[in-house]
Motif scaffolding. Structure first.
Motif, PDB file in Angstrom:
ATOM      1  N   ARG A   1       0.824  -1.201   0.000  1.00  0.00           N
ATOM      2  CA  ARG A   1       0.000   0.000   0.000  1.00  0.00           C
ATOM      3  C   ARG A   1       0.863   1.256   0.000  1.00  0.00           C
ATOM      4  O   ARG A   1       2.017   1.228   0.440  1.00  0.00           O
ATOM      5  N   ASP A   2       0.271   2.325  -0.458  1.00  0.00           N
ATOM      6  CA  ASP A   2       0.826   3.662  -0.255  1.00  0.00           C
ATOM      7  C   ASP A   2      -0.249   4.424   0.501  1.00  0.00           C
ATOM      8  O   ASP A   2      -1.240   4.864  -0.095  1.00  0.00           O
ATOM      9  N   GLY A   3      -0.076   4.541   1.826  1.00  0.00           N
ATOM     10  CA  GLY A   3      -1.152   5.068   2.655  1.00  0.00           C
ATOM     11  C   GLY A   3      -2.327   4.109   2.621  1.00  0.00           C
ATOM     12  O   GLY A   3      -2.177   2.900   2.781  1.00  0.00           O
ATOM     13  N   ALA A   4      -3.525   4.619   2.344  1.00  0.00           N
ATOM     14  CA  ALA A   4      -4.717   3.774   2.272  1.00  0.00           C
ATOM     15  C   ALA A   4      -4.882   3.135   0.899  1.00  0.00           C
ATOM     16  O   ALA A   4      -5.709   2.238   0.727  1.00  0.00           O
ATOM     17  N   ARG A   5      -4.097   3.574  -0.067  1.00  0.00           N
ATOM     18  CA  ARG A   5      -4.250   3.086  -1.445  1.00  0.00           C
ATOM     19  C   ARG A   5      -3.515   1.759  -1.648  1.00  0.00           C
ATOM     20  O   ARG A   5      -2.324   1.651  -1.383  1.00  0.00           O
ATOM     21  N   ALA A   6      -4.239   0.741  -2.079  1.00  0.00           N
ATOM     22  CA  ALA A   6      -3.629  -0.555  -2.373  1.00  0.00           C
ATOM     23  C   ALA A   6      -2.966  -0.492  -3.745  1.00  0.00           C
ATOM     24  O   ALA A   6      -3.600  -0.148  -4.744  1.00  0.00           O
ATOM     25  N   LEU A   7      -1.674  -0.808  -3.769  1.00  0.00           N
ATOM     26  CA  LEU A   7      -0.926  -0.803  -5.028  1.00  0.00           C
ATOM     27  C   LEU A   7      -0.886  -2.174  -5.685  1.00  0.00           C
ATOM     28  O   LEU A   7      -0.996  -2.290  -6.900  1.00  0.00           O
ATOM     29  N   SER A   8      -0.672  -3.206  -4.888  1.00  0.00           N
ATOM     30  CA  SER A   8      -0.595  -4.555  -5.451  1.00  0.00           C
ATOM     31  C   SER A   8      -0.779  -5.566  -4.337  1.00  0.00           C
ATOM     32  O   SER A   8      -0.693  -5.234  -3.153  1.00  0.00           O
ATOM     33  N   GLU A   9      -1.039  -6.793  -4.737  1.00  0.00           N
ATOM     34  CA  GLU A   9      -1.178  -7.853  -3.751  1.00  0.00           C
ATOM     35  C   GLU A   9      -0.498  -9.117  -4.263  1.00  0.00           C
ATOM     36  O   GLU A   9      -0.411  -9.370  -5.460  1.00  0.00           O
ATOM     37  N   ILE A  10       0.012  -9.880  -3.306  1.00  0.00           N
ATOM     38  CA  ILE A  10       0.652 -11.159  -3.593  1.00  0.00           C
ATOM     39  C   ILE A  10      -0.116 -12.206  -2.801  1.00  0.00           C
ATOM     40  O   ILE A  10      -0.276 -12.089  -1.583  1.00  0.00           O
ATOM     41  N   ARG A  11      -0.596 -13.225  -3.497  1.00  0.00           N
ATOM     42  CA  ARG A  11      -1.382 -14.273  -2.843  1.00  0.00           C
ATOM     43  C   ARG A  11      -0.581 -15.565  -2.790  1.00  0.00           C
ATOM     44  O   ARG A  11       0.097 -15.929  -3.744  1.00  0.00           O
ATOM     45  N   PHE A  12      -0.675 -16.242  -1.663  1.00  0.00           N
ATOM     46  CA  PHE A  12       0.065 -17.485  -1.460  1.00  0.00           C
ATOM     47  C   PHE A  12      -0.750 -18.726  -1.823  1.00  0.00           C
ATOM     48  O   PHE A  12      -0.219 -19.839  -1.826  1.00  0.00           O
TER      49      PHE A  12
ATOM     50  N   THR B   1       2.847  -6.489 -10.883  1.00  0.00           N
ATOM     51  CA  THR B   1       2.303  -7.585 -10.081  1.00  0.00           C
ATOM     52  C   THR B   1       0.981  -8.121 -10.637  1.00  0.00           C
ATOM     53  O   THR B   1       0.397  -9.036 -10.051  1.00  0.00           O
ATOM     54  N   ARG B   2       0.525  -7.576 -11.770  1.00  0.00           N
ATOM     55  CA  ARG B   2      -0.592  -8.203 -12.481  1.00  0.00           C
ATOM     56  C   ARG B   2      -0.115  -9.320 -13.394  1.00  0.00           C
ATOM     57  O   ARG B   2      -0.924 -10.100 -13.904  1.00  0.00           O
ATOM     58  N   VAL B   3       1.193  -9.388 -13.618  1.00  0.00           N
ATOM     59  CA  VAL B   3       1.760 -10.451 -14.457  1.00  0.00           C
ATOM     60  C   VAL B   3       1.808 -11.728 -13.620  1.00  0.00           C
ATOM     61  O   VAL B   3       2.527 -11.775 -12.606  1.00  0.00           O
ATOM     62  N   PRO B   4       1.071 -12.768 -14.012  1.00  0.00           N
ATOM     63  CA  PRO B   4       0.984 -13.963 -13.162  1.00  0.00           C
ATOM     64  C   PRO B   4       2.338 -14.577 -12.807  1.00  0.00           C
ATOM     65  O   PRO B   4       2.564 -14.973 -11.666  1.00  0.00           O
ATOM     66  N   ALA B   5       3.240 -14.662 -13.763  1.00  0.00           N
ATOM     67  CA  ALA B   5       4.534 -15.295 -13.500  1.00  0.00           C
ATOM     68  C   ALA B   5       5.326 -14.512 -12.464  1.00  0.00           C
ATOM     69  O   ALA B   5       5.955 -15.104 -11.575  1.00  0.00           O
ATOM     70  N   LEU B   6       5.293 -13.194 -12.539  1.00  0.00           N
ATOM     71  CA  LEU B   6       6.018 -12.376 -11.572  1.00  0.00           C
ATOM     72  C   LEU B   6       5.363 -12.447 -10.203  1.00  0.00           C
ATOM     73  O   LEU B   6       6.052 -12.540  -9.172  1.00  0.00           O
ATOM     74  N   ARG B   7       4.037 -12.441 -10.189  1.00  0.00           N
ATOM     75  CA  ARG B   7       3.326 -12.521  -8.915  1.00  0.00           C
ATOM     76  C   ARG B   7       3.645 -13.848  -8.210  1.00  0.00           C
ATOM     77  O   ARG B   7       3.886 -13.878  -6.997  1.00  0.00           O
ATOM     78  N   THR B   8       3.669 -14.936  -8.963  1.00  0.00           N
ATOM     79  CA  THR B   8       4.005 -16.242  -8.389  1.00  0.00           C
ATOM     80  C   THR B   8       5.448 -16.266  -7.912  1.00  0.00           C
ATOM     81  O   THR B   8       5.759 -16.833  -6.859  1.00  0.00           O
ATOM     82  N   ARG B   9       6.332 -15.658  -8.676  1.00  0.00           N
ATOM     83  CA  ARG B   9       7.746 -15.622  -8.291  1.00  0.00           C
ATOM     84  C   ARG B   9       7.935 -14.891  -6.973  1.00  0.00           C
ATOM     85  O   ARG B   9       8.689 -15.341  -6.099  1.00  0.00           O
TER      86      ARG B   9
ATOM     87  N   LEU C   1       7.245   6.675  -9.891  1.00  0.00           N
ATOM     88  CA  LEU C   1       7.539   5.553 -10.785  1.00  0.00           C
ATOM     89  C   LEU C   1       7.213   4.229 -10.105  1.00  0.00           C
ATOM     90  O   LEU C   1       6.602   3.331 -10.716  1.00  0.00           O
ATOM     91  N   ARG C   2       7.619   4.089  -8.842  1.00  0.00           N
ATOM     92  CA  ARG C   2       7.319   2.876  -8.083  1.00  0.00           C
ATOM     93  C   ARG C   2       5.822   2.628  -8.008  1.00  0.00           C
ATOM     94  O   ARG C   2       5.338   1.513  -8.257  1.00  0.00           O
ATOM     95  N   ASN C   3       5.063   3.659  -7.679  1.00  0.00           N
ATOM     96  CA  ASN C   3       3.630   3.498  -7.505  1.00  0.00           C
ATOM     97  C   ASN C   3       2.901   3.240  -8.814  1.00  0.00           C
ATOM     98  O   ASN C   3       1.784   2.717  -8.823  1.00  0.00           O
ATOM     99  N   THR C   4       3.520   3.612  -9.922  1.00  0.00           N
ATOM    100  CA  THR C   4       2.949   3.323 -11.240  1.00  0.00           C
ATOM    101  C   THR C   4       3.289   1.908 -11.690  1.00  0.00           C
ATOM    102  O   THR C   4       2.430   1.183 -12.210  1.00  0.00           O
ATOM    103  N   LEU C   5       4.535   1.511 -11.464  1.00  0.00           N
ATOM    104  CA  LEU C   5       4.994   0.220 -11.970  1.00  0.00           C
ATOM    105  C   LEU C   5       4.510  -0.972 -11.140  1.00  0.00           C
ATOM    106  O   LEU C   5       4.205  -2.033 -11.694  1.00  0.00           O
TER     107      LEU C   5
END
Length: 381
Positions: free
Chosen positions: A87-98, A362-370, A353-357
């Protein structure tokens, strides 16, 4: 407290009865290798910094106890969490699921370190072992045939090998003359266990980014939350008002702290021992590597060190220990350092740049899994 007298001789002397030393002792006990486990504290800690057990560590517990009773006991004391959200403050940027990981434990188990230690100690006692307390090792001298340990009270213990599982200021590492390459972060860290109303709820571990510092919020059993936050200069005894103000600044409108259960201030280094052994002296856990708490890797890496070293000692193949475990420490320290620096950058352009990228990558499945696999430490099998 175990006040039994020290034996005169053993095969392996383990200094430090935290999670690393306990894991090593259990591994040796399972293999039938004689050892003595010493700790300078009169009792085990009932407050602790580590609060997550990752999938690979639960797998290691199953290798120590194939009935899975050990992992089941720990899971029963913990809270499985399937999502790591940035997150950046209250804004969710990305999530990683196990959830999709190839493991029987597709989650992060949130459980205080003292509970992990209690489960390991119970297993050790079931195998006939225990911790000798309080014995502070003040002298370590090795020769061609073994190691002699001297305690603060003048008692001695002779061992074929001595293992430093005694933390960042390891007396064993110092006696071995092994360098500890790295440096300290400029910031101090605040750790607090709190009861609070937390808008994201107990279903995720939150890593909040910000120019003023990194903040991790993780749920714990019993309705508590663990907060770890980097700050320019923390007070010696962080109080409820300080914790609330910190959360108001970094997660506006997300948190109302009802009770401060426990808090602490500490400083973090990122260092790796130049070697994991010198003659008959060996290192494991925080004596061999320390790093940022980002990602909750420290205790897990230490437990896995203890298990790997125990197997190497039992097999008489000590060369394999450093070859397997030191590259893991280098990788963990690099990962947590990158996470910390990316999270705390003060450069407005880099933050933008970080908050944009991050959401895109992390929407890329392979990267999210990695990323999930790396956090769960499954790459270190």
């Amino acid at each position: 407290m175990t006040s039994t007298a020290l034996p005169a001789v053993t095969s392996v002397a383990i200094i430090g009865a935290g999670p690393t030393g306990l894991a090593l002792a259990v591994t040796l006990a399972e293999a039938g290798v004689d050892f003595v486990l010493l700790d300078r504290q009169a009792e085990g800690a009932n407050t602790s910094r580590a609060a997550v057990v990752h999938a690979r560590t639960l797998e290691v517990l199953d290798e120590l106890d194939p009935s899975r009773a050990l992992s089941a006991e720990l899971i029963g004391r913990g809270l499985p969490v399937g999502t790591f959200r940035i997150r950046d403050g209250a804004r969710a940027l990305s999530e990683i699921r196990f959830g999709g990981l190839p493991t029987p434990y597709p989650y992060a188990l949130m459980v205080p370190q003292n509970q992990t230690e209690a489960v390991l100690l119970a297993r050790l006692r079931a195998l006939g072992g225990d911790v000798h307390r309080p014995y502070e090792v003040t002298g370590v001298a090795q020769d061609a045939d073994g190691v002699t340990l001297t305690t603060a009270t003048g008692q001695t213990l002779r061992a074929a090998h001595a293992v430093g599982a005694d933390g960042m200021h390891s007396v064993v590492r110092e006696a071995a003359g092994i360098g500890f390459t790295g440096s300290a972060y400029k910031e101090s860290f605040v750790l607090a266990d709190v009861v609070m109303d937390w808008a994201p709820g107990p279903g995720e571990v939150s890593l909040t980014l910000g120019a003023t510092g990194l903040t991790v919020i993780a749920p714990l059993p019993g309705g508590r939350y663990r907060m770890v936050a980097s700050v320019a200069e923390a007070p010696a005894d962080p109080g409820l008002a300080f914790v609330q103000a910190l959360l108001d600044e970094r997660a506006p409108g997300q948190a109302t702290v009802r009770e401060l259960v426990w808090s602490s201030r500490f400083r973090i280094h990122h260092r790796v021992a130049d070697r994991y052994s010198a003659g008959r002296l060996l290192l494991a856990g925080d004596a061999a590597h320390v790093h940022s708490p980002a990602g909750g890797q420290g205790m897990n890496t230490g437990i896995q060190d203890g298990y790997a070293l125990g197997r190497a000692l039992a097999a008489g193949d000590l060369d394999s220990y450093e070859a397997r475990r030191r590259p893991v420490a280098l990788r963990v320290v690099a990962l947590t350092d990158r996470m910390t620096r990316v999270a705390t950058t003060r450069n407005p352009a880099l933050r933008a740049l970080r908050n944009t990228l991050l959401p895109v990558l992390t929407r890329v499945p392979a990267l999210r899994t990695r990323l999930a696999t790396e956090l769960a430490e499954l790459d270190y099998r």
